[in-house]
Design a protein around this motif. Sequence first.
Motif, PDB file in Angstrom:
ATOM      1  N   ALA A 182      12.044  -1.728   5.252  1.00 38.40           N
ATOM      2  CA  ALA A 182      10.681  -1.706   5.457  1.00 38.40           C
ATOM      3  C   ALA A 182       9.892  -2.666   5.765  1.00 38.40           C
ATOM      4  O   ALA A 182      10.044  -3.569   4.922  1.00 38.40           O
ATOM      5  N   VAL A 183       8.818  -2.774   6.753  1.00 34.90           N
ATOM      6  CA  VAL A 183       7.944  -3.808   6.490  1.00 34.90           C
ATOM      7  C   VAL A 183       6.675  -3.561   6.928  1.00 34.90           C
ATOM      8  O   VAL A 183       6.738  -2.599   7.837  1.00 34.90           O
ATOM      9  N   VAL A 184       5.759  -3.916   6.327  1.00 28.61           N
ATOM     10  CA  VAL A 184       4.477  -3.385   7.038  1.00 28.61           C
ATOM     11  C   VAL A 184       3.535  -4.096   7.710  1.00 28.61           C
ATOM     12  O   VAL A 184       2.898  -4.942   7.829  1.00 28.61           O
ATOM     13  N   ALA A 185       3.601  -3.302   9.045  1.00 30.08           N
ATOM     14  CA  ALA A 185       3.206  -3.421  10.478  1.00 30.08           C
ATOM     15  C   ALA A 185       1.575  -3.810  10.106  1.00 30.08           C
ATOM     16  O   ALA A 185       1.053  -4.345  10.954  1.00 30.08           O
ATOM     17  N   ASP A 186       0.734  -3.356   9.800  1.00 27.55           N
ATOM     18  CA  ASP A 186      -0.241  -2.714   9.291  1.00 27.55           C
ATOM     19  C   ASP A 186      -1.273  -2.273   8.677  1.00 27.55           C
ATOM     20  O   ASP A 186      -0.152  -1.128   7.607  1.00 27.55           O
ATOM     21  N   ASN A 187      -1.563  -3.360   7.580  1.00 28.12           N
ATOM     22  CA  ASN A 187      -2.769  -3.031   6.211  1.00 28.12           C
ATOM     23  C   ASN A 187      -4.131  -2.588   6.158  1.00 28.12           C
ATOM     24  O   ASN A 187      -4.517  -4.072   6.466  1.00 28.12           O
ATOM     25  N   ARG A 188      -4.501  -1.666   5.583  1.00 31.14           N
ATOM     26  CA  ARG A 188      -5.725  -1.948   5.695  1.00 31.14           C
ATOM     27  C   ARG A 188      -6.464  -0.975   4.585  1.00 31.14           C
ATOM     28  O   ARG A 188      -5.242  -1.003   3.752  1.00 31.14           O
ATOM     29  N   GLU A 189      -7.594  -1.196   3.878  1.00 27.36           N
ATOM     30  CA  GLU A 189      -8.143  -0.834   2.682  1.00 27.36           C
ATOM     31  C   GLU A 189      -7.537   0.671   1.962  1.00 27.36           C
ATOM     32  O   GLU A 189      -6.875   1.151   1.369  1.00 27.36           O
ATOM     33  N   ASP A 190      -7.667   1.906   3.077  1.00 26.63           N
ATOM     34  CA  ASP A 190      -7.143   2.383   2.495  1.00 26.63           C
ATOM     35  C   ASP A 190      -6.248   3.183   3.803  1.00 26.63           C
ATOM     36  O   ASP A 190      -5.496   5.123   2.752  1.00 26.63           O
ATOM     37  N   ARG A 191      -5.030   2.988   3.965  1.00 22.30           N
ATOM     38  CA  ARG A 191      -4.017   3.208   4.532  1.00 22.30           C
ATOM     39  C   ARG A 191      -3.008   2.104   5.147  1.00 22.30           C
ATOM     40  O   ARG A 191      -4.003   1.611   4.919  1.00 22.30           O
ATOM     41  N   ALA A 192      -1.648   2.107   5.527  1.00 24.20           N
ATOM     42  CA  ALA A 192      -1.139   1.471   6.402  1.00 24.20           C
ATOM     43  C   ALA A 192      -0.516   1.838   6.851  1.00 24.20           C
ATOM     44  O   ALA A 192       0.557   3.465   6.473  1.00 24.20           O
ATOM     45  N   CYS A 193       0.315   1.570   7.911  1.00 27.85           N
ATOM     46  CA  CYS A 193       1.636   1.200   8.426  1.00 27.85           C
ATOM     47  C   CYS A 193       2.973   0.723   8.622  1.00 27.85           C
ATOM     48  O   CYS A 193       3.038  -0.471   8.670  1.00 27.85           O
TER      49      CYS A 193
END
Lengths: 184, 184
Positions: free
Chosen positions: A150-161
């Motif tokens: 699993a690779v975190v592609a996009d990480n925001r305050e409330d969610r992540a892709c």
Amino acid sequence: MVARNKQVRQQELTALIETEPFLTDEELAERFAVSVQTIRLDRLSLGIPELRERIKAVANNNYGKVRSLELTEVIGELIELDLNHLAISILEIGPEHVFTRTKIARGHHLFAQANSLAVSVIDAEVVLTGTADVRFTRQVKLGERLISKAVVADNREDRACVDVATKVGDDIVFEGQFVVFKNK
Amino acid sequence: MVARNKQVRQQELTALIETEPFLTDEELAERFAVSVQTIRLDRLSLGIPELRERIKAVANNNYGKVRSLELTEVIGELIELDLNHLAISILEIGPEHVFTRTKIARGHHLFAQANSLAVSVIDAEVVLTGTADVRFTRQVKLGERLISKAVVADNREDRACVDVATKVGDDIVFEGQFVVFKNK
């Protein structure tokens, strides 16, 4: 000469397992062009535990780092974890994972490994899956070993892709994109 | 008057359970504005089995029709099955389905119910999931009852597209589109 070969092989075996700890005895036997039995005897005399134990030892170090799940909630053995970046797990397909008739692994177990990996890689107390877009790209059989990354592609305050790819050897068997939500 | 009310209620109860067999005792109590205990006593005197038994009785009739799965491989109880058209199942969320800390149902169980429904609705011996596009639209808690409905949207010789929606009461909690392949 045999004794000499054996000594060299055992040194190389020790070094190889150090760099690639998750090779099976079958894969090691192939690399050294010896029998699986020889590898087992080598491991015994060198005090190298069997693969399952090597995986568990590495996994135990990682479970402490997971914030979003309890130890028993990760599906598969967590062999690498870099929070908010990357996670890798191994799942061996046993009889409980396959269809009775075809011995093909059921899709929801591959989904469960990937989904729990996508959740455990996130550095938050409560992480819930929002959407998942998944592809089952080849059948997985009883006894095969799934390595999921699993690779975190996009990480925001409330969610992540999180992008997850699962392989058996060099074959990609499952791919998924997960959007997960962090609950306050 | 009480006796008369009771007789009327019991007649109406029998009729209602005939048309809507999967109402809980709590829902029935609400409909008749009586206590849950009263509904239980009514059921007892009328010989109407509890919800779980009513579901199982209906499900047992459906399992024989499934071609692609063994009886125990359907996740949830199959309460309706019209091969190549529609299938409905019920899954009650127990402690084994939830996260220890939050008591929220884990995504892969919702996925498993929907996926096995999408497979069982297909009239073929071997059916495997190709892709799935899923959304978890609201959290599901311990004790909630998931009613999942699969509709075959597109059915070809080698594959089918199945839309699945899962509800708790009137709330949609999960939606998914599955593309499944029929193996020869």
